[in-house]
Design an enzyme around this catalytic site. Structure first.
Site, mmCIF file in Angstrom:
data_model
loop_
_atom_site.group_PDB
_atom_site.id
_atom_site.type_symbol
_atom_site.label_atom_id
_atom_site.label_comp_id
_atom_site.label_asym_id
_atom_site.label_seq_id
_atom_site.Cartn_x
_atom_site.Cartn_y
_atom_site.Cartn_z
ATOM 1 N N GLY A 1 0.813 -1.221 0.000
ATOM 2 C CA GLY A 1 0.000 0.000 0.000
ATOM 3 C C GLY A 1 0.837 1.257 0.000
ATOM 4 N N ASP B 1 0.839 -11.500 6.688
ATOM 5 C CA ASP B 1 1.393 -10.655 5.610
ATOM 6 C C ASP B 1 2.755 -10.087 5.998
ATOM 7 O OD1 ASP B 1 -0.609 -9.379 7.392
ATOM 8 O OD2 ASP B 1 0.199 -7.530 6.561
HETATM 9 P P1 AMP Z 1 1.910 -3.061 8.050
HETATM 10 O O1 AMP Z 1 1.216 -3.442 9.286
HETATM 11 O O2 AMP Z 1 2.698 -1.774 8.121
HETATM 12 O O3 AMP Z 1 2.740 -4.161 7.502
HETATM 13 O O4 AMP Z 1 0.774 -2.705 6.980
HETATM 14 C C1 AMP Z 1 -0.353 -3.507 6.727
HETATM 15 C C2 AMP Z 1 -0.934 -3.140 5.404
HETATM 16 O O5 AMP Z 1 -1.359 -1.773 5.400
HETATM 17 C C3 AMP Z 1 0.022 -3.268 4.246
HETATM 18 O O6 AMP Z 1 -0.717 -3.712 3.147
HETATM 19 C C4 AMP Z 1 0.521 -1.863 4.050
HETATM 20 O O7 AMP Z 1 0.976 -1.621 2.753
HETATM 21 C C5 AMP Z 1 -0.720 -1.057 4.355
HETATM 22 N N1 AMP Z 1 -0.416 0.296 4.843
HETATM 23 C C6 AMP Z 1 0.105 0.630 6.049
HETATM 24 N N2 AMP Z 1 0.235 1.963 6.138
HETATM 25 C C7 AMP Z 1 -0.197 2.495 4.974
HETATM 26 C C8 AMP Z 1 -0.316 3.809 4.456
HETATM 27 N N3 AMP Z 1 0.037 4.866 5.160
HETATM 28 N N4 AMP Z 1 -0.814 3.952 3.224
HETATM 29 C C9 AMP Z 1 -1.187 2.900 2.496
HETATM 30 N N5 AMP Z 1 -1.116 1.637 2.916
HETATM 31 C C10 AMP Z 1 -0.629 1.427 4.138
HETATM 32 MG MG MG Z 2 3.368 -5.313 6.414
#
Ligand code: AMP
Ligand code: MG
Length: 593
Positions: free
Chosen positions: A179, A347
């Site tokens: 994302g 993930d």
């Molecule tokens: P994480 O817990 O950081 O691994 O993120 C979980 C999901 O949320 C992943 O698919 C990330 O790419 C998405 N994500 C986290 N923060 C953002 C953001 N600020 N903008 C877009 N996608 C995000």
């Molecule tokens: Mg992640």
């Protein structure tokens, strides 16, 4: 040992039966079985695999010819997306807008440049020169800042965002994906290794959901520092090449309490041999895209598991078995340095069993199996002592994701393999903690010594890192005399009512080790018990300065954490091995990043 003491110890042991390995539903029946391999870390098969991996790759660099000198000119640095683009179908819907993506592994997505001016906040010479073959001097250029933040595309780059799903906090969350990350391309270096370059915080993609595609300075400093620190601690991990900070306003509610603030955007240029995760397979399985699931599996196996033959009818089973094994080892290594990942969703679990996606992680200070690094994790699902549990859960989800390509028989075999996870993990933990205590060979009472010590550490809230480190630094004589001047962690530990019992047992145990002098023991222990880890307060202090464009402390920490097992004067002056300051206890880290 008196019978009374022995009984007391046994009951402590039974109570504990590895607080660290306290995976619920896990009966540590095989705690006393030991690794058949002679190696100190039970990793011989894997080592063999990785050696064969690297020798396989030790061929002429595919895109850069024979690079003998470091690259001085960034325009000469080429990456390639060709292989992935050739193998996998790409999202048919074009355009960088959020949508449900089907029948592909990647979507094309161009990074959104950060608002400048841009500053290079940190750079890893080890990665820039040792992996990317670049002269570190190039990182001082404007071009580098643009390339490393998404403002300009590296030669050969056709940026992609990866489609994946995942189980988050125990529940299927559907489509997640990159994302805010962009895969830039693969780089084949002069050692013959292939690395995948990725930007994190580089703007929206089809997988951004409601997010802004950005990452703020504080989380980016943490990811940069921790991934590099983990590498030098010897824990498999993604790497970080650079950290660029910008003036781009990014709105965040840091503790989800309505206190919304404007922070600044940052981008980490990070690297891994592969960014595929358990969630990469799950999304395909969940959507019934079995052909693509097989294609991705074949690709991952061919590229990253060279010991598995592509003609082997059981190749997916062997792959599964390898991931189960390696994941157990990885979590064991996390535990060995007191690392809690914080968000162990599927993930965020790599198929290559490396640590990825650093978020609200934490290094445990006072020993506590219930240590929860992430304040957003109300139930403590990802507390440090539950990481093995969660590993098991995630591997169960991997098994489900693989079900469409398994025969019934293979499915049953996979279940048996999964059951073996607990044993592998416990054997690994046992070996790791024996090494942390400098124990050679195997004695029955080792299975008392370790949990007994951990229980005392928990009772006395002794510092995890420094207790083991000081046990490594203290001489036999000092231990015998309980001379713990300047040894604050051992001083804390020694207040335990059973400390003398444990100490006597430990002293006897190490004195029985033949051909093992005290200095040998100390050196061995100092090589596995770091003196410096990235404690939250250390990161926090560096972040506060970085947010004011003073990157000196990020640099200092980066430098010190590159030799975590070596006592360093600057680190001592900075208090990095001292008792944490009182304000450290009030620090909180959430999922906000
Ligand atoms: P994480 O817990 O950081 O691994 O993120 C979980 C999901 O949320 C992943 O698919 C990330 O790419 C998405 N994500 C986290 N923060 C953002 C953001 N600020 N903008 C877009 N996608 C995000
Ligand atoms: Mg992640």
């Amino acid at each position: 040992m008196t019978r009374a003491l022995s009984v007391a110890m046994w009951s402590i042991y039974r109570l504990l039966v590895f607080a660290l390995a306290a995976a619920s539903g896990v009966t540590p029946v095989h705690l006393l079985e030991f690794c058949p391999s002679a190696g100190p870390d039970c990793h011989s098969d894997d080592d063999a695999a990785s050696t064969s991996r690297s020798s396989q790759r030790a061929v002429k660099s595919r895109w850069n010819g024979n690079v003998s000198e470091l690259i001085q000119d960034l325009d000469q640095f080429r990456v390639s997306c060709k292989k992935l683009l050739e193998v996998f179908p790409i999202d048919e819907v074009s355009g960088n807008f959020v949508h449900t993506v089907k029948n592909c592994i990647f979507s094309k997505s161009i990074p959104t440049p950060l608002k400048g001016p841009l500053s290079l906040a940190a750079v890893s010479k080890d990665v820039i020169e040792g992996i990317l073959d670049l002269d570190v001097a190039v990182t001082q250029s404007t071009d580098f800042r643009l390339y490393a933040s998404g403002g300009r595309l590296l030669p050969g780059s056709e940026p992609l965002a990866h489609r994946y799903g995942g189980h988050q906090f125990g529940y299927w969350a559907g489509q997640l994906g990159d994302g805010r990350a962009h895969f830039l391309g693969q780089y084949s270096n002069r050692k013959g290794e292939i690395w995948e370059l990725q930007l994190k915080g580089s703007g929206k993609t089809p997988y951004s959901r409601s997010g802004d595609g950005r990452a703020v300075i504080r989380s980016s400093v943490r990811e940069f520092l921790c991934s590099e620190a983990m590498h030098f601690l010897g824990v498999p991990t993604s790497r970080a090449a650079s950290l660029i900070v910008s003036e781009e306003p990014v709105i965040r509610d840091k503790f989800y309490n309505g206190n919304v603030k404007t922070e600044r955007g940052a981008v980490v240029l990070r690297l891994a041999k592969s960014w595929f995760r358990i969630g990469s397979l799950e999304i395909l399985s969940q959507s019934g895209e079995t052909d693509l699931l097989r294609k991705l599996l074949n690709f991952v196996i061919d590229e990253h598991f060279p010991s598995i033959s592509s003609n082997d009818p059981d190749k997916y089973l062997v792959f599964y078995s390898t991931v189960v094994n390696e994941t157990a080892h990885l979590i064991g290594q996390w535990m060995s340095v007191g690392f809690a990942h914080g968000v162990c969703n599927t993930d965020n679990f790599s198929l290559l069993s490396i640590t990825i996606d650093y978020g609200p992680f934490g290094f445990m200070e006072s020993y506590n199996p219930n240590f929860i690094p992430n304040t957003s994790d109300d139930e403590g699902r990802y507390r440090i002592g539950a990481q093995a549990d969660v590993g098991l859960f995630n591997l169960e989800k991997l098994l489900s994701a693989l079900s469409p390509v398994f025969t019934h028989k293979q499915q049953e075999e996979a279940k048996i393999i999964l059951k073996g996870f607990v044993n592998i993990y416990q054997m690994r933990i046992h070996q790791i903690f024996k090494a942390k205590l400098g124990l050679l060979g195997e004695e029955e009472e080792d299975s008392y010594l370790i949990p007994f010590l951990l229980q005392m550490m928990e009772d006395t809230e002794s510092d995890f890192t420094m207790t083991f480190r000081q046990l490594s630094e203290v001489s036999h004589l000092q231990l015998h005399n309980r001379n713990f001047a300047q040894m604050w962690a051992l001083d804390d530990l020694s207040t335990h009512q059973h400390f003398s019992d444990w100490l006597n047992m430990y002293l006897l145990r190490i004195s029985r080790q033949q051909n093992d002098g005290d200095v040998n023991r100390q050196n061995r222990m100092k090589n596995v018990n770091p003196r410096y880890v990235l404690r939250n307060w250390m990161a926090e202090s560096a972040i506060r300065k970085a947010e004011m464009n003073d990157f000196s402390e990020v640099e200092l920490l980066h430098h010190i954490l590159s030799s975590p097992f070596v006592t360093q004067e600057t680190a001592e002056e900075a208090g990095y091995a001292a008792r944490p300051p009182s304000w450290a206890q009030r620090l909180k880290v959430s999922c906000s990043s």
